[in-house]
Design an enzyme around this catalytic site. Structure first.
Site, PDB file in Angstrom:
ATOM      1  N   LYS A 183      54.415   8.528  11.109  1.00 58.62           N
ATOM      2  CA  LYS A 183      54.387   9.936  10.713  1.00 58.62           C
ATOM      3  C   LYS A 183      54.782  10.763  11.919  1.00 58.62           C
ATOM      4  CE  LYS A 183      50.963  13.517   9.599  1.00 58.62           C
ATOM      5  NZ  LYS A 183      49.681  13.829   8.963  1.00 58.62           N
TER       6      LYS A 183
HETATM    7  C1  R5P Z   1      47.537  15.173  12.418  1.00 56.74           C
HETATM    8  O1  R5P Z   1      47.759  14.643  13.412  1.00 56.74           O
HETATM    9  C2  R5P Z   1      46.415  14.818  11.536  1.00 56.74           C
HETATM   10  O2  R5P Z   1      46.663  13.640  10.858  1.00 56.74           O
HETATM   11  C3  R5P Z   1      46.060  15.987  10.698  1.00 56.74           C
HETATM   12  O3  R5P Z   1      44.701  16.058  10.503  1.00 56.74           O
HETATM   13  C4  R5P Z   1      46.802  16.168   9.408  1.00 56.74           C
HETATM   14  O4  R5P Z   1      47.375  15.027   8.901  1.00 56.74           O
HETATM   15  C5  R5P Z   1      47.797  17.250   9.584  1.00 56.74           C
HETATM   16  O5  R5P Z   1      48.319  17.708   8.375  1.00 56.74           O
HETATM   17  P1  R5P Z   1      49.104  19.106   8.333  1.00 56.74           P
HETATM   18  O6  R5P Z   1      49.619  19.366   9.723  1.00 56.74           O
HETATM   19  O7  R5P Z   1      50.192  18.908   7.340  1.00 56.74           O
HETATM   20  O8  R5P Z   1      48.122  20.150   7.907  1.00 56.74           O
END
Ligand code: R5P
Length: 264
Positions: free
Chosen positions: A175
């Site tokens: 990711k």
């Molecule tokens: C990021 O490193 C973490 O996994 C987060 O808690 C999360 O996945 C971030 O999601 P978003 O940036 O789309 O809110």
């Protein structure tokens, strides 16, 4: 894919739709280091109704056991690292879930933060490689999450470095953030699927455009949190993201799936 064991392939096929090879993962794991993020105060009310629209839910074992109905058909991508809160040095993580517990929870994948260039870079890479070794024993794939420290630049050069290191050391998918320039070189240089991270809340059309450009540049879908659950229309937004990701719908057309803002 062919080199992977059947169980591993089966779990990956739960997360990445076999028809498109892509995923719309809903990320709600923020609480593991930042507590009750806006929009995630009541996961039972705000997130559970969205589950049927997500290809996978990225969350923690605490949230799974306390709040996610075991009758849900949405596969779980289980956050498996943690330690420091937003009050401390974030790269100082440890593994926070055993693979045995991930198997007990029927996790389709486990996720671990990797801080390339961060203060605890080696430790976070070691967390990932230990998780990969454990995952190999249980047939559970590992999603490496490239965390970019505040003083690092999210450009293609950095993202190529971070994603490639994760893939070389055994991650089954990575990711990472989108970058406007040369994102296709990031996906091209990474031999495992790259899933685009969402990041901070953007206006819906911008978030849909970013998702569109990422998949056009080779991303195998998205893992979005705030851009979905902080939207005024989260159910319509996740469906619009799915249309972009799985049907290559143009962002403007997908945006039209959202209710029009009320006239002032
Ligand atoms: C990021 O490193 C973490 O996994 C987060 O808690 C999360 O996945 C971030 O999601 P978003 O940036 O789309 O809110």
């Amino acid at each position: 894919m062919a080199a992977l064991d059947w169980g591993m392939q089966s779990r990956l096929a739960q997360v990445f739709r076999p028809e498109t090879g892509r995923t719309v993962m809903l990320a709600i794991d923020h609480g593991y280091f930042q507590g009750p993020t806006t929009g995630l105060e009541r996961v039972d009310l705000s997130i559970v109704p969205l589950l049927p629209y997500a290809d996978a839910l990225m969350t923690t074992r605490g949230m799974v056991r306390s709040t996610i109905p075991p009758t849900s058909r949405t596969p779980i991508v289980l956050r498996a690292s943690g330690g420091p809160s937003i009050l401390k040095e974030l790269s100082d993580e440890r593994l926070a879930v055993s693979m045995e517990d991930a198997a007990r929870l029927n996790a389709a994948m486990v996720a671990v933060q990797v801080f390339i260039g961060g203060e605890h870079e080696t430790q976070s890479v070691r967390n990932m490689t230990r998780l990969v070794d454990a995952g190999q024993r249980y047939g559970i794939p590992v999603l490496a999450v490239t965390a970019v420290g505040r003083d690092l630049t999210r450009d293609a050069r950095y993202l190529r470095l971070a994603t490639r290191i994760c893939a070389e050391l055994g991650a089954h998918a990575v990711k990472t953030y989108y970058c406007a320039e040369d994102f296709d070189t990031v996906t091209a240089a990474c031999p495992v699927p790259v899933v685009m991270a969402g990041g901070k809340k953007l206006p819906e059309l911008e978030a849909l455009t970013m998702a569109y450009r990422a998949v056009e540049a080779g991303a195998a879908g998205v893992d979005m949190g705030r851009n979905i659950f902080q939207s005024e229309h989260p159910a319509e937004m996740i469906r619009a993201v799915a249309a972009v990701v799985h049907e290559s719908m143009k962002p403007g057309e997908a945006y039209d799936l959202l209710p029009r803002p009320a006239a002032p």
